[in-house]
Motif scaffolding. Sequence first.
Motif, mmCIF file in Angstrom:
data_model
loop_
_atom_site.group_PDB
_atom_site.id
_atom_site.type_symbol
_atom_site.label_atom_id
_atom_site.label_comp_id
_atom_site.label_asym_id
_atom_site.label_seq_id
_atom_site.Cartn_x
_atom_site.Cartn_y
_atom_site.Cartn_z
ATOM 1 N N ARG A 1 41.253 35.507 31.221
ATOM 2 C CA ARG A 1 41.323 35.967 32.588
ATOM 3 C C ARG A 1 42.077 34.945 33.417
ATOM 4 N NH1 ARG A 1 38.268 35.189 37.009
ATOM 5 N NH2 ARG A 1 37.646 36.946 38.337
ATOM 6 N N ARG B 1 43.597 33.904 37.485
ATOM 7 C CA ARG B 1 42.981 33.466 38.741
ATOM 8 C C ARG B 1 41.959 34.433 39.297
ATOM 9 N NH1 ARG B 1 44.265 29.611 41.865
ATOM 10 N NH2 ARG B 1 43.800 30.613 43.840
ATOM 11 N N ASN B 2 42.225 35.722 39.088
ATOM 12 C CA ASN B 2 41.261 36.711 39.545
ATOM 13 C C ASN B 2 41.230 37.835 38.517
ATOM 14 O OD1 ASN B 2 43.430 38.665 40.371
ATOM 15 N ND2 ASN B 2 43.852 37.041 41.853
ATOM 16 N N ALA B 3 40.346 38.797 38.735
ATOM 17 C CA ALA B 3 40.123 39.835 37.733
ATOM 18 C C ALA B 3 41.376 40.676 37.472
ATOM 19 C CB ALA B 3 38.977 40.734 38.179
ATOM 20 N N ARG C 1 48.983 41.175 45.928
ATOM 21 C CA ARG C 1 49.018 39.710 46.053
ATOM 22 C C ARG C 1 49.437 39.070 44.731
ATOM 23 N NH1 ARG C 1 42.728 37.719 45.461
ATOM 24 N NH2 ARG C 1 42.178 39.378 44.046
ATOM 25 N N LYS D 1 33.328 48.179 45.130
ATOM 26 C CA LYS D 1 33.420 47.659 43.759
ATOM 27 C C LYS D 1 32.511 48.440 42.830
ATOM 28 C CE LYS D 1 34.990 42.970 44.545
ATOM 29 N NZ LYS D 1 34.602 41.606 44.824
#
Lengths: 438, 631
Positions: free
Chosen positions: B400, B402-404, B428, B521
């Motif tokens: 993984r 930096r983020n999901a 982003r 989410k």
Amino acid sequence: MPPPQNASVITIQPLATLSPPCSSRTWQSTPHPTLPVIATACSDRTVRVYSLTSFTLLHSITGGHKRSIRAVSWKPGVKGQSVLATGSFDASAGIWRRDERGLAEDTQRERAGDWDGDEEGEDDDYQFSCILDGHESEIKSLSWSPSGQYLATCSRDKSVWIWEELEDDNFETIAVLQEHEGDVKCVAWHPEEDLLASASYDDTVRLYKEDADDWVQVAMIDGHKKTVWWVEFEGSEMSARDFRAHREGLSEQRAHHVEQLERSGPRLATSSDDCSVRIWRRKPREGSAQTSSRLGMPNIIRSVAIDEEWFQETILPQQHERAIYSLSWSRRSGMIASAGSDGKILVYKERWKNVMPNGVKADGTVDHSDSDAMEGVENASLTEWVVVAELFSAHDVFEINHVCWAKRSDKGRRSEDEEVIVSTGDDGEVKVWVLEER
Amino acid sequence: MSAILSADDLNDFISPGVACIKPIETLPEDKSNAYEVTTEDKVAASQPPPPAQISLTDCLACSGCVTSAEAVLVSLQSHTEVLTTLDTHRSLHTPWLAHSGTNGTKHACNGTHNGANGHHCGEGKLFVASVSPHTRASLAAVFSISEAEAGNMIAQLLSGPLGLKNGGAHGSDFTWVIDTNVVREACLVAAANEVVTALSPEASSTPLTAGSEGAIDTTPKKPILTSACPGWICYAEKTHPFLLPHLSRLKSPQALTGTLIKSVLSQRYNIPPSQIWHLAIMPCFDKKLEASRSELTSAAWLPHHSSSQDPVRDVDCVITARELLHLAAARNIAFSSLPRTPLPSSQRTPFPDPKIDAFLFPPTRRKNKDPIAGSSGGYLYHILQTYQAQHPGSSISVSRGRNADVVEYSLVRNSETIVKMARFYGFRNIQNLVRRLKPAKISKMPGARVGRSRKPGANGAAGGEGVKEYAYVEVMACPGGCTNGGGQVKVTEVEEVRAAEGIKAVNGDVVVARPGPKEQKEWLGRVDEAYFSGSGSDSEEEKVDRDGDWGMKDVDAPTTNGSSVPGADVVSGISRTHIWNLLSHWSDTTGVEIPKLLYTSYRKVESDVGKKKQSDVERVAGLASSLGGGW
């Protein structure tokens, strides 16, 4: 509303005009976090770095941006060099560096202490180091977080971006926040937390925090009737410096108010096209959640707990007649300076409110139950903001685009803590003012 | 980034932006005597300028105002457009098909229609729909049913006896409802083939000539970037043309389904493509943009296409899950009350080509069962598995980022990394990808002094080496991928949709007054669950085979590899040979070469705004500030 009580015992006196001035409009001047210099964003696509000791031009940063430079921000906490971020109407942000180890300035060097200066020519200048692009239109404001880890930018494209510098010149976009419905005018960071605020043409202020990898809006401040031009947090630990500094002999009620303010943390000030400056305060969390957050107490339902509630504490005396473009909340005295389209500079100070002669309650009477006091709202009336100084036509007939406090660094300095007010005008001039007791 | 393109949000309509230059660009007609003397007043009075026309393409090429493009778009492709078309045209039906079956000459499919059925052909259309698995997953989550049941209900609505057929001016309905997942199998195989071929050492590295970046017949450059996401493509073409050489040339499942349907049906039935009306039901509003692309029309594949003919789009209309529900509601059909069972096979019209029929309507359905493949069709994972099959003993490692929404995949064997790929979802993260692929020279500010201590080539994109090492990057504009597409039913809309359908919260759902990021989410998690499992609370029912029903059934992909030879034919349950046989058959049937059917091209979209008219921008800027600090 009773007429604002002017405690005009102070006058704003001119100290200097930074020279040479810019031949076209200047937008914003930001003092360096440690050195006695100030950077001015100019519409002629340059940044001018002036000395606050000699009030003369030290450097001109040119040749990067294709359009007006609208905003400048110094990166805090950097050793050995100065790092400046520039935000331009060409939709890009630039990062500039200058090696300060060989500081070579023709100005008084004694303030620079242990820096020894030998002339290094070209190296003496600010060097372009990288460009951050991604915004679709004009960047209006940018700001480094207090730790220097994040840089926030905002733009006419209605978005707020957060960049993280992973290592020198390696920036990553970590958030693109598109909550605003209009041009975003200003961004500002909380002095202690990674909490970002943005102000917009949509008349709102929004606050953002990181929640498990994602930056999300945690609060929306709705109260101004028109464009919010400026947003700025109160300094850290101001209770030791402002009206709260003298704790002796405080009534229980006032002591409770001070405690409530502590629990809320630094407040937020905004200025707007609706001619008002407003102060906002965070509602302290129920129980001990707020105070324990620094102790790392695990919070199981993070997403629920992340939302914040901010309420309007007060509106400052309304003595501006046109849009207020900028305000500055002194980190040393807690005073606020504001300026804008009407060319005026106003200085406000907060103090304990004296009880009116016809007041029902005598000062110090405690008639609030504890639970009522927890709301924290009615306590707002315990203090008041008064205009302590006012100056008309500071830049002749021109608008004032920006005002800020800076540490006084010239020879005439009267105390270690003395501050000056720096105003940046549409006439291309940056003026330095001192406060004189009458 | 695409959620704004919703019909529901049209109240944010703004008039064309100040920077919109299109309406004033009219050339004076030069019919009068060139030497005649006249006055400006006369000229103005005598020649009323023709009404200005702004097309979608004009708007897309301009960054001045998004909402005008949006308005054009929504009016062209909406559930009302579907209703209008169904009411205007009869659907062509089987008896006609039986007679004119395969006797048409191979290439006589342009313009003239079958004489024997002149009347019907004149106004009749052949209606075909294709449905994405993401839409099914979204509806499955809303109604707490399985994905397969949602698919059955959609088929019931579009072509069942209780569906659209019951209403409208002509009782028109859809002859076929196709699962885009089926066509996706061809996309996956072709995608793997494209990457393996382009990155093989033998691949000819023909230098690109200026202007040919992104052309159909060029080989994409490493890292190859997914091109199935229209939001991403639109962004790349408009703002980052340097990415074009990296884009996969492969059509998206929606586009490929369109080409397949129109080319085969027009050939088999000897009718023009304009008589086939193709509706796609997608998770994403930007798919409407994709459907409007001039590259994805009959002009790209129709043999003997002449410039005098109007090109016909491969996908005529795109709607989303919400709009599908509006469509049902407009015909007074309660979507939730439609049978969850497949349509009986007796009512089914076979596709006029047995091989393609077997491909489009397989007896069993491959599931998107592997969350590791992601929620956007699993391009990256399939390509990686293809590499793995070629390298016996290798294993896939996933880490993984930096983020999901950033995930790195590598294929390793004995500490040797064979190939690296990555997934970048969301705007982003796309920013960070794009910045690292940007050629160094563009990143520099012209005229700025460059620090001498800086490494050459260092810029905002520093650290780009990692990105350039990827063989393939699966890029999707939406955070969370396609299951979180802008056209999916949002968490804020679920209660409203359920209320409109007369359903109470089910399965112990807690009704949250004001759903926040956390609820969003959780909701996305449920849609993902539906997408990956394809089964809901009562999945047992689906396993009952109702003698010969042809509806969707969930069967695990065959994992028996047939052969024990690694690198063999079957990867992830999809047989390469089978797919290539089918593609050859399609090519033979239509007389069009495979690349023309499979691939498409990309082009730099140039905006006039702010370039030649720089002075205008400055003038407007000056004006704005003189009116009281507009900046």
